[in-house]
Design a protein around this motif. Structure first.
Motif, PDB file in Angstrom:
ATOM      1  N   THR A   1       0.784  -1.272   0.070  1.00 39.89           N
ATOM      2  CA  THR A   1      -0.027   0.008  -0.001  1.00 39.89           C
ATOM      3  C   THR A   1       0.868   1.390   0.118  1.00 39.89           C
ATOM      4  OG1 THR A   1       0.165   0.105   2.344  1.00 39.89           O
ATOM      5  CG2 THR A   1      -1.705  -1.212   1.405  1.00 39.89           C
ATOM      6  N   LYS A   2       0.252   2.458  -0.166  1.00 37.32           N
ATOM      7  CA  LYS A   2       0.845   3.480  -0.138  1.00 37.32           C
ATOM      8  C   LYS A   2       0.184   4.632   0.427  1.00 37.32           C
ATOM      9  CE  LYS A   2       4.102   6.605  -1.680  1.00 37.32           C
ATOM     10  NZ  LYS A   2       3.911   7.223  -0.770  1.00 37.32           N
ATOM     11  N   LEU A   3       0.764   5.651   1.402  1.00 36.23           N
ATOM     12  CA  LEU A   3       0.139   6.845   1.697  1.00 36.23           C
ATOM     13  C   LEU A   3      -0.160   7.765   0.823  1.00 36.23           C
ATOM     14  CD1 LEU A   3       1.144   7.233   5.689  1.00 36.23           C
ATOM     15  CD2 LEU A   3      -0.750   5.791   4.729  1.00 36.23           C
ATOM     16  N   PHE A   4      -1.210   8.442   0.896  1.00 35.58           N
ATOM     17  CA  PHE A   4      -1.424   9.571  -0.205  1.00 35.58           C
ATOM     18  C   PHE A   4      -1.692  10.848   0.369  1.00 35.58           C
ATOM     19  CE2 PHE A   4      -1.912   5.885  -2.942  1.00 35.58           C
ATOM     20  CZ  PHE A   4      -0.911   6.283  -3.911  1.00 35.58           C
ATOM     21  N   SER A   5      -1.070  11.983   0.479  1.00 37.40           N
ATOM     22  CA  SER A   5      -1.613  13.077   0.883  1.00 37.40           C
ATOM     23  C   SER A   5      -2.405  13.866  -0.178  1.00 37.40           C
ATOM     24  CB  SER A   5      -0.550  14.151   1.075  1.00 37.40           C
ATOM     25  OG  SER A   5       0.715  13.490   1.748  1.00 37.40           O
ATOM     26  N   ILE A   6      -3.819  13.908   0.022  1.00 35.14           N
ATOM     27  CA  ILE A   6      -4.669  14.195  -0.940  1.00 35.14           C
ATOM     28  C   ILE A   6      -5.304  15.670  -0.639  1.00 35.14           C
ATOM     29  CG2 ILE A   6      -6.693  13.630  -2.271  1.00 35.14           C
ATOM     30  CD1 ILE A   6      -6.219  10.790  -1.914  1.00 35.14           C
ATOM     31  N   SER A   7      -5.015  16.586  -1.729  1.00 36.66           N
ATOM     32  CA  SER A   7      -5.518  17.924  -0.943  1.00 36.66           C
ATOM     33  C   SER A   7      -6.185  18.632  -2.554  1.00 36.66           C
ATOM     34  CB  SER A   7      -4.402  18.708  -0.539  1.00 36.66           C
ATOM     35  OG  SER A   7      -3.218  18.759  -1.723  1.00 36.66           O
ATOM     36  N   GLY A   8      -6.621  19.743  -2.230  1.00 34.98           N
ATOM     37  CA  GLY A   8      -7.103  20.564  -3.283  1.00 34.98           C
ATOM     38  C   GLY A   8      -8.755  20.632  -3.373  1.00 34.98           C
ATOM     39  N   ASP A   9      -9.013  20.747  -4.461  1.00 33.71           N
ATOM     40  CA  ASP A   9     -10.611  20.697  -4.836  1.00 33.71           C
ATOM     41  C   ASP A   9     -11.436  19.238  -4.622  1.00 33.71           C
ATOM     42  OD1 ASP A   9     -10.436  23.307  -5.248  1.00 33.71           O
ATOM     43  OD2 ASP A   9      -9.684  22.960  -7.231  1.00 33.71           O
TER      44      ASP A   9
ATOM     45  N   GLU B   1     -14.047  17.286  -1.121  1.00 34.25           N
ATOM     46  CA  GLU B   1     -14.772  17.542  -0.089  1.00 34.25           C
ATOM     47  C   GLU B   1     -13.885  16.712   1.274  1.00 34.25           C
ATOM     48  OE1 GLU B   1     -18.406  15.356  -0.955  1.00 34.25           O
ATOM     49  OE2 GLU B   1     -18.910  17.002  -2.353  1.00 34.25           O
ATOM     50  N   LYS B   2     -13.126  15.779   0.965  1.00 33.65           N
ATOM     51  CA  LYS B   2     -12.515  14.940   1.742  1.00 33.65           C
ATOM     52  C   LYS B   2     -11.041  14.835   1.900  1.00 33.65           C
ATOM     53  CE  LYS B   2     -15.676  11.759   1.216  1.00 33.65           C
ATOM     54  NZ  LYS B   2     -16.400  10.521   1.342  1.00 33.65           N
ATOM     55  N   PRO B   3     -10.457  16.091   1.894  1.00 31.26           N
ATOM     56  CA  PRO B   3      -8.846  15.829   1.737  1.00 31.26           C
ATOM     57  C   PRO B   3      -8.255  15.394   2.963  1.00 31.26           C
ATOM     58  CG  PRO B   3      -9.615  18.115   2.558  1.00 31.26           C
ATOM     59  CD  PRO B   3     -10.844  17.459   2.317  1.00 31.26           C
ATOM     60  N   GLY B   4      -6.995  14.944   2.954  1.00 34.37           N
ATOM     61  CA  GLY B   4      -6.370  14.161   3.934  1.00 34.37           C
ATOM     62  C   GLY B   4      -5.441  13.245   3.568  1.00 34.37           C
TER      63      GLY B   4
ATOM     64  N   VAL C   1     -12.585  10.642  -2.485  1.00 33.91           N
ATOM     65  CA  VAL C   1     -12.433  11.996  -1.723  1.00 33.91           C
ATOM     66  C   VAL C   1     -13.558  13.086  -1.925  1.00 33.91           C
ATOM     67  CG1 VAL C   1      -9.923  11.590  -1.633  1.00 33.91           C
ATOM     68  CG2 VAL C   1     -10.749  13.112  -3.396  1.00 33.91           C
ATOM     69  N   GLY C   2     -14.361  12.540  -2.692  1.00 33.61           N
ATOM     70  CA  GLY C   2     -15.429  13.580  -3.292  1.00 33.61           C
ATOM     71  C   GLY C   2     -15.063  14.752  -4.074  1.00 33.61           C
TER      72      GLY C   2
ATOM     73  N   GLY D   1       5.385   9.660  -5.082  1.00 32.62           N
ATOM     74  CA  GLY D   1       5.937   9.622  -3.803  1.00 32.62           C
ATOM     75  C   GLY D   1       4.588   9.922  -2.660  1.00 32.62           C
ATOM     76  N   GLY D   2       3.441  10.042  -3.330  1.00 29.32           N
ATOM     77  CA  GLY D   2       2.401  10.290  -2.638  1.00 29.32           C
ATOM     78  C   GLY D   2       1.602  11.554  -2.472  1.00 29.32           C
ATOM     79  N   SER D   3       1.812  12.673  -3.262  1.00 29.24           N
ATOM     80  CA  SER D   3       1.042  13.896  -3.077  1.00 29.24           C
ATOM     81  C   SER D   3      -0.133  13.870  -4.450  1.00 29.24           C
ATOM     82  CB  SER D   3       1.921  14.862  -3.153  1.00 29.24           C
ATOM     83  OG  SER D   3       1.323  16.260  -3.680  1.00 29.24           O
ATOM     84  N   ILE D   4      -1.102  14.102  -3.932  1.00 28.38           N
ATOM     85  CA  ILE D   4      -2.160  14.169  -4.986  1.00 28.38           C
ATOM     86  C   ILE D   4      -2.842  15.667  -4.787  1.00 28.38           C
ATOM     87  CG2 ILE D   4      -4.399  13.365  -5.902  1.00 28.38           C
ATOM     88  CD1 ILE D   4      -3.607  10.660  -5.562  1.00 28.38           C
ATOM     89  N   ILE D   5      -2.715  16.598  -5.754  1.00 30.20           N
ATOM     90  CA  ILE D   5      -3.373  17.785  -5.673  1.00 30.20           C
ATOM     91  C   ILE D   5      -4.427  17.999  -6.557  1.00 30.20           C
ATOM     92  CG2 ILE D   5      -3.190  20.300  -5.250  1.00 30.20           C
ATOM     93  CD1 ILE D   5      -0.027  19.678  -5.030  1.00 30.20           C
ATOM     94  N   ILE D   6      -5.637  18.320  -6.493  1.00 27.24           N
ATOM     95  CA  ILE D   6      -6.715  18.266  -7.428  1.00 27.24           C
ATOM     96  C   ILE D   6      -7.125  19.609  -7.766  1.00 27.24           C
ATOM     97  CG2 ILE D   6      -9.181  17.394  -7.503  1.00 27.24           C
ATOM     98  CD1 ILE D   6      -8.569  15.270  -5.306  1.00 27.24           C
ATOM     99  N   PHE D   7      -7.492  19.973  -8.961  1.00 26.26           N
ATOM    100  CA  PHE D   7      -7.905  21.286  -9.401  1.00 26.26           C
ATOM    101  C   PHE D   7      -9.350  20.936 -10.253  1.00 26.26           C
ATOM    102  CE2 PHE D   7      -3.201  21.112  -9.324  1.00 26.26           C
ATOM    103  CZ  PHE D   7      -2.905  22.058  -8.344  1.00 26.26           C
TER     104      PHE D   7
END
Ligand SMILES: Cc1cc2nc3c(=O)[nH]c(=O)nc-3n(C[C@H](O)[C@H](O)[C@H](O)COP(=O)(O)O)c2cc1C
Length: 403
Positions: free
Chosen positions: A231-239, A241-244, A261-262, A296-302
Motif C-alpha cells: 500500500t501507499k500513503l497519499f496526501s490528498i489536497s485541493g478541490d 470534499e474530503k482532503p487528508g 475523496v469527493g 511519492g504520494g502527493s495528489i493535488i486536485i484542481f
C-alpha cells in the motif's frame, strides 16, 4: 503524543501494531532473514525515487566501517505532501521501531531523524517519545537484552530548504554545510554522513518496515499489484470534499481516488507534488502504480475553476526559489521556464521558442545534478501538453495558437 487516538483506516500502515514488536521480532531473527523479508516484500522507497529498500539496507550492511548511520528523512518538503507528519505525530512507534531494526540489520549505532524545520513544533513530543523508548530499553545499550546491540536516535532540525530533502544535500546539511547535492558515486551507503556508510530512508518506508517485520513479507505481498507491492500513503489536497491522508493499495484508478475523496468537476490532478506530472480528465483511468503513474504520494486536485497557467506559474516560482544554484541546468533552466509562463500570460511566446523550451526541459531532466532540476520540468511539460488549449487561449491565443 502517546495519547493520540489511532482511528485511521488502512490495511497495512494503519493496521494494528504494538509498540516495540518489530524490534522484538527482529532481534530474534538473523540479519540475513530480515534482509530476505524486505527483499521478498518488494518494498520500494516511499521518498519518491522508488529504490528497492532491501538493496539499500544490504549495501549498507555489507559496507565495512567502524561506524554506520541510519537516517530517517523527515524533511517532507514536496508541496502537497503531509503524510510523514501524520506518521510522526500519530504513529511514531512505527517509524522509530523500524530505525532500531535498521540499526540492527545494517550494523549502525546511531539513528538521526532529519526533521523539516517547519515541523519544529513536533520536536518536544518526539524527544519525549524517544525518552520513553530509552526507559523501556528499546533504545540505548544491549537493547531488549541483546548483548552488544547498542543504538540510539537523535533529531536534527532542518532549516526549511526543499533541496535538503535530497539525501546527499541532507547529509551536507547535517554536517553543517550548505545544503547542496553531492556528486555520486560514491553513494551514501558507502560514503555518507561524516564519510561513513549511511542508509537514508523515508518516514513512510520505515513505518511500512515495522509491519513487514511483524506480519511477514508474504502477508504484505497480498496487497497491491504484481509490480507494485503493498500500500501507499497519499496526501490528498485541493478541490475535494474530503482532503487528508489515505492509505490505498497500489493499482487504484485515479478516477476511483477522486470518487473516494469527493472531488467534483475535476479538471486536473497533479500527481507526485509540484515536481510530479499533471494529468487531464482523459487520463483519469490510469492507475497509481510504479508501472503506470508512480508517485511519492502527493495528489493535488484542481477543479474547472482553476487556471492551469496560474498553477504552473506557482510551481515554477517555487523551483526558482528552491534551486540551490549549484548546477547550471537547474539554476538557469527553471528561470527560463518561469519566464516562458510569463510570456504566455503576455501573449508573447512563439511556437519556435516553445519548441526550444521543451528541449531545454528535456535537457534539464538529464543534465541537472540532482533530482530537483531533473524533476522540476515535469509540471511544465505536462501542463503545457495536457492543457494546451486552455493555456494558449489564456491571453487570447498567441503565436502558438496560429501555427
Ligand atoms: C529535491 C528533492 C527533495 C526530496 N525530498 C525528500 C523528502 O522530503 N523526504 C524523503 O523521504 N525523500 C526526499 N527526497 C528523496 C531522497 O533523496 C531519497 O531518495 C529518500 O529519502 C530515500 O528514502 P527511501 O529510499 O526510503 O525513499 C527528495 C529528493 C529530491 C531530489
Amino acid at each position: 503524543m502517546e495519547g493520540v487516538k489511532h482511528n485511521r483506516f488502512g490495511p497495512v500502515i494503519f493496521s494494528k501494531y504494538e509498540r516495540g514488536s518489530a524490534i522484538e521480532r527482529a532481534l530474534a531473527m538473523s540479519r540475513e532473514d530480515i534482509l530476505f523479508e524486505l527483499k521478498n516484500s518488494g518494498l520500494k522507497g516511499r521518498g519518491g525515487a522508488g529504490f528497492p529498500t532491501s538493496t539499500k539496507w544490504m549495501l549498507t550492511a555489507a559496507a565495512i566501517s567502524d561506524k554506520k548511520y541510519l537516517i530517517c528523512n523527515a524533511d517532507e518538503g514536496e508541496p502537497g505532501t503531509f503524510k510523514d507528519r501524520v506518521l510522526l505525530i500519530e504513529y511514531p512507534e512505527l517509524v522509530f521501531d523500524a530505525m532500531v531494526v535498521g540499526g540492527y540489520t545494517i550494523g549502525a549505532t546511531e539513528g538521526i531523524v532529519y526533521l523539516r524545520g517547519e515541523y519544529e513544533y513536533l520536536l518536544d513530543s518526539l524527544n519525549d517519545y524517544l525518552n520513553g523508548m530509552r526507559k523501556d530499553n528499546l533504545l540505548g545499550e544491549n537493547i531488549l537484552g541483546k548483548k552488544g546491540f547498542n543504538f540510539d536516535i537523535r533529531i536534527f532540525l532542518g532549516e526549511g530548504s526543499y533541496v535538503c530533502g535530497e539525501e546527499t544535500a541532507l547529509i551536507e546539511s547535517l554536517e553543517g554545510h550548505r545544503g547542496e547535492a553531492r556528486n555520486r558515486p560514491p553513494y551514501p551507503v558507502n560514503t555518507g554522513f561524516m564519510g561513513k556508510p549511511t542508509c537514508v530512508n523515508n518516514v513512510e518506508t520505515l513505518a511500512t518496515i515495522s509491519h513487514i517485520i511483524v506480519k511477514g513479507s508474504e502477508w504484505y505481498k497480498n496487497f497491491g499489484t504484481s509490480k507494485s507491492k503493498g500500500t501507499k500513503l497519499f496526501s490528498i489536497s485541493g478541490d475535494c470534499e474530503k482532503p487528508g491522508v489515505y492509505e490505498l493499495e497500489w493499482g487504484m484508478k485515479i478516477s476511483d481516488v477522486l470518487k473516494l475523496v469527493g472531488a467534483k468537476d475535476t479538471k486536473a490532478v497533479q500527481i507526485g507534488g509540484a515536481s510530479g506530472v499533471c494529468l487531464n480528465s482523459s487520463q483519469f483511468d490510469r492507475t497509481l502504480a510504479y508501472e503506470d503513474v508512480p508517485t511519492g504520494g502527493s495528489i493535488i486536485i484542481f477543479n474547472k475553476k482553476r487556471s492551469m497557467l496560474k498553477v504552473l506559474k506557482n510551481f515554477m516560482e517555487f523551483f526558482v526559489e528552491e534551486s540551490c544554484g549549484q548546477c547550471t541546468p537547474c539554476r538557469i533552466g527553471n528561470v527560463k521556464l518561469l519566464e516562458a509562463v510569463k510570456m504566455i500570460e503576455e501573449n508573447k511566446l512563439t511556437f519556435g521558442y516553445l519548441k526550444k523550451l521543451k528541449e531545454l526541459a528535456e535537457t534539464m531532466k538529464i543534465a541537472s545534478k540532482c533530482g530537483l532540476g531533473q524533476s522540476s520540468p515535469n509540471p511544465f511539460l505536462s501542463i503545457i501538453e495536457n492543457f494546451k488549449e486552455e493555456i494558449f487561449n489564456y491571453a487570447g491565443g498567441g503565436e502558438y495558437a496560429k501555427e
